[in-house]
Design a protein around this motif. Sequence first.
Motif, PDB file in Angstrom:
ATOM      1  N   GLU A 141       0.602  -0.868  -0.394  1.00 46.20           N
ATOM      2  CA  GLU A 141       0.273   0.241   0.526  1.00 46.20           C
ATOM      3  C   GLU A 141       0.547   1.367   0.121  1.00 46.20           C
ATOM      4  O   GLU A 141       1.828   1.598   0.617  1.00 46.20           O
ATOM      5  N   ASP A 142       0.413   2.267  -0.740  1.00 47.11           N
ATOM      6  CA  ASP A 142       0.980   3.586  -0.373  1.00 47.11           C
ATOM      7  C   ASP A 142       1.171   4.182   0.766  1.00 47.11           C
ATOM      8  O   ASP A 142      -0.207   3.716   1.851  1.00 47.11           O
ATOM      9  N   VAL A 143       1.999   5.047   1.033  1.00 46.54           N
ATOM     10  CA  VAL A 143       1.471   5.517   2.556  1.00 46.54           C
ATOM     11  C   VAL A 143       0.667   5.965   3.034  1.00 46.54           C
ATOM     12  O   VAL A 143      -0.193   5.681   4.162  1.00 46.54           O
ATOM     13  N   SER A 144      -0.429   6.830   2.404  1.00 43.87           N
ATOM     14  CA  SER A 144      -1.407   7.545   2.848  1.00 43.87           C
ATOM     15  C   SER A 144      -2.570   6.735   2.318  1.00 43.87           C
ATOM     16  O   SER A 144      -3.842   7.038   3.390  1.00 43.87           O
ATOM     17  N   ASP A 145      -2.553   4.910   1.816  1.00 47.91           N
ATOM     18  CA  ASP A 145      -3.509   4.560   2.355  1.00 47.91           C
ATOM     19  C   ASP A 145      -3.552   3.177   3.371  1.00 47.91           C
ATOM     20  O   ASP A 145      -4.374   2.726   3.816  1.00 47.91           O
ATOM     21  N   ARG A 146      -1.812   3.703   4.056  1.00 42.97           N
ATOM     22  CA  ARG A 146      -2.168   2.322   5.243  1.00 42.97           C
ATOM     23  C   ARG A 146      -2.752   2.868   6.826  1.00 42.97           C
ATOM     24  O   ARG A 146      -3.052   4.389   6.752  1.00 42.97           O
ATOM     25  N   GLN A 147      -3.133   1.818   7.025  1.00 41.89           N
ATOM     26  CA  GLN A 147      -3.715   2.106   8.757  1.00 41.89           C
ATOM     27  C   GLN A 147      -3.721   1.363   9.944  1.00 41.89           C
ATOM     28  O   GLN A 147      -3.646   1.629  10.785  1.00 41.89           O
ATOM     29  N   SER A 148      -2.689   0.595   9.891  1.00 43.61           N
ATOM     30  CA  SER A 148      -2.189  -0.069  11.080  1.00 43.61           C
ATOM     31  C   SER A 148      -1.136   0.406  11.617  1.00 43.61           C
ATOM     32  O   SER A 148      -0.296   1.375  10.841  1.00 43.61           O
ATOM     33  N   ILE A 149      -0.735   0.235  12.582  1.00 46.56           N
ATOM     34  CA  ILE A 149       0.535   0.768  14.185  1.00 46.56           C
ATOM     35  C   ILE A 149       0.736  -0.439  14.717  1.00 46.56           C
ATOM     36  O   ILE A 149      -0.084  -1.767  15.234  1.00 46.56           O
ATOM     37  N   ASN A 182      14.539  -3.584  17.907  1.00 50.37           N
ATOM     38  CA  ASN A 182      13.188  -3.595  17.200  1.00 50.37           C
ATOM     39  C   ASN A 182      13.284  -3.498  15.179  1.00 50.37           C
ATOM     40  O   ASN A 182      14.170  -2.554  14.987  1.00 50.37           O
ATOM     41  N   ARG A 183      12.736  -3.991  14.519  1.00 51.70           N
ATOM     42  CA  ARG A 183      12.222  -3.688  13.298  1.00 51.70           C
ATOM     43  C   ARG A 183      11.518  -3.810  12.902  1.00 51.70           C
ATOM     44  O   ARG A 183      10.838  -4.760  13.196  1.00 51.70           O
ATOM     45  N   ALA A 184      10.984  -2.722  11.669  1.00 50.19           N
ATOM     46  CA  ALA A 184       9.419  -2.090  11.753  1.00 50.19           C
ATOM     47  C   ALA A 184       8.930  -1.955  10.232  1.00 50.19           C
ATOM     48  O   ALA A 184      10.161  -1.273   9.691  1.00 50.19           O
ATOM     49  N   THR A 185       8.574  -2.614   9.399  1.00 46.26           N
ATOM     50  CA  THR A 185       8.120  -2.296   7.745  1.00 46.26           C
ATOM     51  C   THR A 185       6.930  -1.775   7.596  1.00 46.26           C
ATOM     52  O   THR A 185       5.596  -1.926   8.024  1.00 46.26           O
ATOM     53  N   ARG A 186       6.680  -0.179   7.101  1.00 47.15           N
ATOM     54  CA  ARG A 186       5.701  -0.104   6.613  1.00 47.15           C
ATOM     55  C   ARG A 186       4.194  -0.094   6.719  1.00 47.15           C
ATOM     56  O   ARG A 186       3.437  -0.341   6.638  1.00 47.15           O
ATOM     57  N   PHE A 187       4.577   0.741   8.279  1.00 46.59           N
ATOM     58  CA  PHE A 187       3.408   0.725   9.005  1.00 46.59           C
ATOM     59  C   PHE A 187       2.600   1.995   8.578  1.00 46.59           C
ATOM     60  O   PHE A 187       3.810   2.849   8.341  1.00 46.59           O
ATOM     61  N   ARG A 188       1.538   2.756   9.527  1.00 41.62           N
ATOM     62  CA  ARG A 188       1.447   3.821   9.223  1.00 41.62           C
ATOM     63  C   ARG A 188       2.128   5.148  10.337  1.00 41.62           C
ATOM     64  O   ARG A 188       2.324   5.560  10.160  1.00 41.62           O
ATOM     65  N   HIS A 189       2.064   3.757  11.200  1.00 35.08           N
ATOM     66  CA  HIS A 189       3.148   4.246  12.576  1.00 35.08           C
ATOM     67  C   HIS A 189       3.744   2.908  13.421  1.00 35.08           C
ATOM     68  O   HIS A 189       3.031   2.257  13.256  1.00 35.08           O
ATOM     69  N   PHE A 190       4.953   3.472  13.664  1.00 35.29           N
ATOM     70  CA  PHE A 190       5.795   1.888  13.703  1.00 35.29           C
ATOM     71  C   PHE A 190       4.899   2.369  15.812  1.00 35.29           C
ATOM     72  O   PHE A 190       4.485   1.349  16.046  1.00 35.29           O
ATOM     73  N   GLY A 191       5.237   3.236  15.620  1.00 33.62           N
ATOM     74  CA  GLY A 191       5.007   3.070  17.537  1.00 33.62           C
ATOM     75  C   GLY A 191       3.738   4.655  18.154  1.00 33.62           C
ATOM     76  O   GLY A 191       4.695   5.628  17.422  1.00 33.62           O
TER      77      GLY A 191
END
Length: 761
Positions: A489-497, A511-520
Amino acid sequence: MNKAITDGVVLMPPSFANGLNVWSSGDGTPGSDTYANAANAAFVPADQDFGSCLEVQKIANTTRLRYMGETPLLPGCYLQITARIKVISGSLPNVRVAAFAGRSGGNAVTGIPLNAASTTLTDYGEVYEIKAIVGAGDRTGVDMIWGSEPIYGHFGIDLTGPNGGIVRIDDIEIEDVTSFFLRDLISVVDVRDYGAIGDGTTDNSAAFDRANAAANGRLILVPPGVYRLNSDVTLEGPVRFEGTVTMPTDKVLLLTTEFHLPAYIDAFGDEELAFKKGFQALLNNSDHEALDLRGRKVFITEPIDMQAAVPDRTSYATRRVIRNGQLEAASGGDWATTVVNSQATYDPADSRTLTSVSNIASVEVGSLVEGAGVGREIYVRSKNISTGEITLNKPLYDAEGRQNFKFSRFKYLVDFSGFSSLSKFVFDDIEFQCNGVCSGILLSPGGSIFHIRDCFVTRPLNRGVTSHGSGCQGIFIDRCQFLSNEDAEDVSDRQSIGFNINANDPKIRDNRATRFRHFGLFGGSNNVISGNHFFQGDSVANGVRSAGFVFASGYTSSVVSANYIDNCFIEWTNEHDSTPDFTAGFSFSSMTISSNVFLSGDVAPWFSYIVVKPFGTGHFLNGLAVTGNKFRSIQGNIDRVDRVDTSFADLDRSRFKLVDFTGNSYNGVEYQVSNPLRIKHQQNTAASTWVIETEGRLPFEGYAVGVDSVTFLERTRNANNVAKYQMPHVELREGPNQDRAHVVWGEDQKGEVQIALRIDD
């Protein structure tokens, strides 16, 4: 195994040649009639088939022969009764092995089979061998299943059928045949030997307890069948389940030696149920600190209500661990988000309460709250149906009055929201495989020191880890991977955190995190964040980026150090303040951002790595250190690394205090900011006022409100090149943007100076 040999137990009745006074024509109990001097019986000293034997004429509908000695029936033992018989004359009767079952005190045990199947004698003179086995367990080949209540028997035979026939009976034999049923003569205890019946309905709790007591370290065998346990049961030795058990939800099966998930899967025959029962045992057992999944993958069909699995506990505060395995959401399970739209009233004076909530019964605890003036990661902590009130985890910034709210209850693989408090709980080396159909972990509303380490939170639909109360107090998240379901998904379409935190003192490390709306998102203070790598880019040219970390309160007292912050930024807001306008306190205070690697690619020029977003007027920076970071933009330059988002309000730049913005490196950044900002100024034309331009290099486009020093880099001279020895003064906050300084002399001069300007007092 033979108790007559190993323990010297006397099983074999005496020969008829020793006298008939111990052979009863009744049930064998003391005082019953014997065959000594009986009119219908005689001892035969020599028979061509038997040697000595007993001759009996059948004169009653059931003619009994019982040994009057109390033959012991020990737990786990199986006895075989053998009689050899032939018909001499008269009517041909039927014959069967039969017995009296006795308990302690000599009383009869009823409700159990007291005879085996009958054999019809069809020929005169033919020797028939009649056998039957008696024992406690429901085993194939056992003719009389007595359970564990009888402790002895009076054994013999019955003659039934037509009367008048005369038969001869050889000496009756009783022998221990337990070895017929034991796979390992010394190491296996079978629960059936202690009265267990695998019919799915009989309560076997007591039988399991007896088997456990007898095992003494030997293997406990639960053979094929379904064994109902209506009470708590503890099995202390090794156990092999060939059958399964069923229990009420509130009853505990504790496997102290085999305390791991595969043993519970074998016990219950269902992975999901086994995980719940293993967790229940973990919280009801002081001997084990961890439930080891042993690398097993458990398919989960619906959210696991962790408190419902342990109905006797609503809080827990002793360290416990679940480790080493995978919990995977099954597609097609019950994962649908529950959405309720409702009206409610909000009053900032009671900043964590919604009142007069319509349809409150349908609003679930743990629901995400959305609406006008509602900040990010606002959840329902609790509700009171009778008063129509909902308690929130954080205040709302601008929702005064009555309006519509949306309540979305995400479904989580593991849901601790039913506990009032849960402390010192650990997930270690677990993969939460959400498969894009559910979220990961919902914490309890209270408690402290929850620890998630070396785990994977893979493809959560909405959230990786959610706190809807203060159960995140002092949380540790270490060496985990948060893998987004929204990579494409494009950044503007993401909703998961990835996660949110409401309380203080979290440690988020490595930690390592990939392509969430926000990591935390952090809603508390004293946050320690180090060694993480999180990235949130997409393939859109000149694309927008979302915040990797969001700090949602002005006073944060946080350290962000040695992270790799990739195609995202740090956002610092006060959206969780109930009164966003600054009236008192510390404002945007106590933040250290040090030694991080910031990288972005193909982003819009106005993108920045550190963004302050006030939600009310009058706010200012009051204790910010941005030091030793590496800022780099590739595939196009950005204007600056720092920015104030004025969507709601601006900062009061006249009040900045204690801002240290030094020692950073910049690549692909137009305005390389610093505070203090050191500027070399060459004045080539003699003038009494030298105008010092900061050229947009003061952090957050701050005012030039302070000066650390003015250093002469050469001797100043007048227009005639005559050296001058004067000291200037500095006038600050000059120019339309108040970012210039004037170095003012007593007369026109020229030369070169270095000046250190500050945006803070």
